[in-house]
Design a protein around this motif. Sequence first.
Motif, PDB file in Angstrom:
ATOM      1  N   ARG A  93     -27.012 -58.391  54.506  1.00 49.30           N
ATOM      2  CA  ARG A  93     -27.827 -59.459  55.105  1.00 49.30           C
ATOM      3  C   ARG A  93     -29.244 -59.471  54.545  1.00 49.30           C
ATOM      4  N   THR A  94     -29.815 -58.291  54.309  1.00 48.94           N
ATOM      5  CA  THR A  94     -31.208 -58.206  53.853  1.00 48.94           C
ATOM      6  C   THR A  94     -31.346 -58.011  52.346  1.00 48.94           C
ATOM      7  N   GLY A  95     -30.278 -57.521  51.707  1.00 54.48           N
ATOM      8  CA  GLY A  95     -30.364 -57.205  50.293  1.00 54.48           C
ATOM      9  C   GLY A  95     -31.124 -55.923  50.024  1.00 54.48           C
ATOM     10  N   GLU A  96     -31.300 -55.092  51.063  1.00 53.07           N
ATOM     11  CA  GLU A  96     -32.050 -53.842  50.938  1.00 53.07           C
ATOM     12  C   GLU A  96     -31.184 -52.642  51.302  1.00 53.07           C
ATOM     13  N   ALA A  97     -31.643 -51.458  50.922  1.00 57.71           N
ATOM     14  CA  ALA A  97     -30.972 -50.229  51.326  1.00 57.71           C
ATOM     15  C   ALA A  97     -31.165 -50.013  52.822  1.00 57.71           C
ATOM     16  N   VAL A  98     -30.198 -49.354  53.436  1.00 64.74           N
ATOM     17  CA  VAL A  98     -30.255 -49.101  54.877  1.00 64.74           C
ATOM     18  C   VAL A  98     -30.037 -47.622  55.136  1.00 64.74           C
ATOM     19  N   TRP A  99     -30.896 -47.046  55.978  1.00 58.23           N
ATOM     20  CA  TRP A  99     -30.748 -45.661  56.400  1.00 58.23           C
ATOM     21  C   TRP A  99     -30.482 -45.603  57.897  1.00 58.23           C
ATOM     22  N   VAL A 100     -29.688 -44.616  58.285  1.00 56.51           N
ATOM     23  CA  VAL A 100     -29.492 -44.288  59.697  1.00 56.51           C
ATOM     24  C   VAL A 100     -29.979 -42.862  59.869  1.00 56.51           C
ATOM     25  N   GLY A 101     -30.828 -42.631  60.867  1.00 59.14           N
ATOM     26  CA  GLY A 101     -31.412 -41.301  61.017  1.00 59.14           C
ATOM     27  C   GLY A 101     -31.391 -40.794  62.437  1.00 59.14           C
ATOM     28  N   VAL A 102     -31.442 -39.472  62.576  1.00 64.55           N
ATOM     29  CA  VAL A 102     -31.521 -38.821  63.884  1.00 64.55           C
ATOM     30  C   VAL A 102     -32.679 -37.833  63.860  1.00 64.55           C
ATOM     31  N   LEU A 103     -33.261 -37.581  65.018  1.00 66.47           N
ATOM     32  CA  LEU A 103     -34.368 -36.650  65.125  1.00 66.47           C
ATOM     33  C   LEU A 103     -33.845 -35.222  65.218  1.00 66.47           C
ATOM     34  N   VAL A 104     -34.337 -34.357  64.355  1.00 68.32           N
ATOM     35  CA  VAL A 104     -33.999 -32.937  64.368  1.00 68.32           C
ATOM     36  C   VAL A 104     -35.321 -32.172  64.422  1.00 68.32           C
ATOM     37  N   HIS A 105     -35.663 -31.665  65.606  1.00 69.68           N
ATOM     38  CA  HIS A 105     -36.956 -31.018  65.835  1.00 69.68           C
ATOM     39  C   HIS A 105     -38.070 -32.028  65.567  1.00 69.68           C
TER      40      HIS A 105
END
Length: 258
Positions: A93-105
């Motif tokens: 949809r955006t033509g960009e890279a996508v990251w999914v992240g979680v908080l670790v400390h």
Amino acid sequence: MVESVKRAVRILQELTGASPRLGVTDLAARLGISKSAVHGLLRTLESDGLVVQDAESGKYRLGPALVIFGNAYLDTHELRTRAVTWSNLLAARTGEAVWVGVLVHDEVMVVHHAFRPESVVQALETGATLPWSASALGKAVVAFSSEELQQRLLSTPPAALTGRTITEPAALAAQLARAREVGYALESQEATLGDAGIAAPVFDRTGAVAGAIGVIGPVERLLDDERRQSYAIATRETARNLSRELGALRADGRRAPF
């Protein structure tokens, strides 16, 4: 707490840091224990492939078994599993890279990376970590986390990765407040010069923040006045859809849609 296990974990943490190869003497000094104790722990870790010894220097580094553990963590992580399809859709949809992240400390770990949908060389960032304060993903997660967690993170001076990294607690607190207001967080060249990010929080079935999803790309494209708004809308909508899939509840206690 089992002291020997704690020490073994410390060894792995030291080998993960800025010095990926360390000898027995180095590790003993860093852990504050005897060389014989360190040697025994290293032998145990080596027998299970968690560390390996360089034949030439005699120093130790992380072993291949950790890759198996890391892959198992990613493969069984519910947010990552659910996010794969939504990440690909947001990238398209955006033509960009996508990251999914979680908080670790006090860091954000990238648990999934959808490449920008065009034929250019791109490095896979899955498994990479960033200071929470230098990434849109981290700011999105922290902004919607408990006040106790926010205060704890804001009380510790964050690392500066570039000259544009925001480190002042008051400025960071203002960014978190703004993220809560608009539903997404921004980052401009704070982690890598030339890059920017827009991320929105993802919630689980308990209503807690499970992580965040966001688009990453060149600052001149991502934060362009016209594109930024469309990217932010797309990111928030994707985060809501992903939250629904995780079973998130609305404010009135009913199931999503929000």
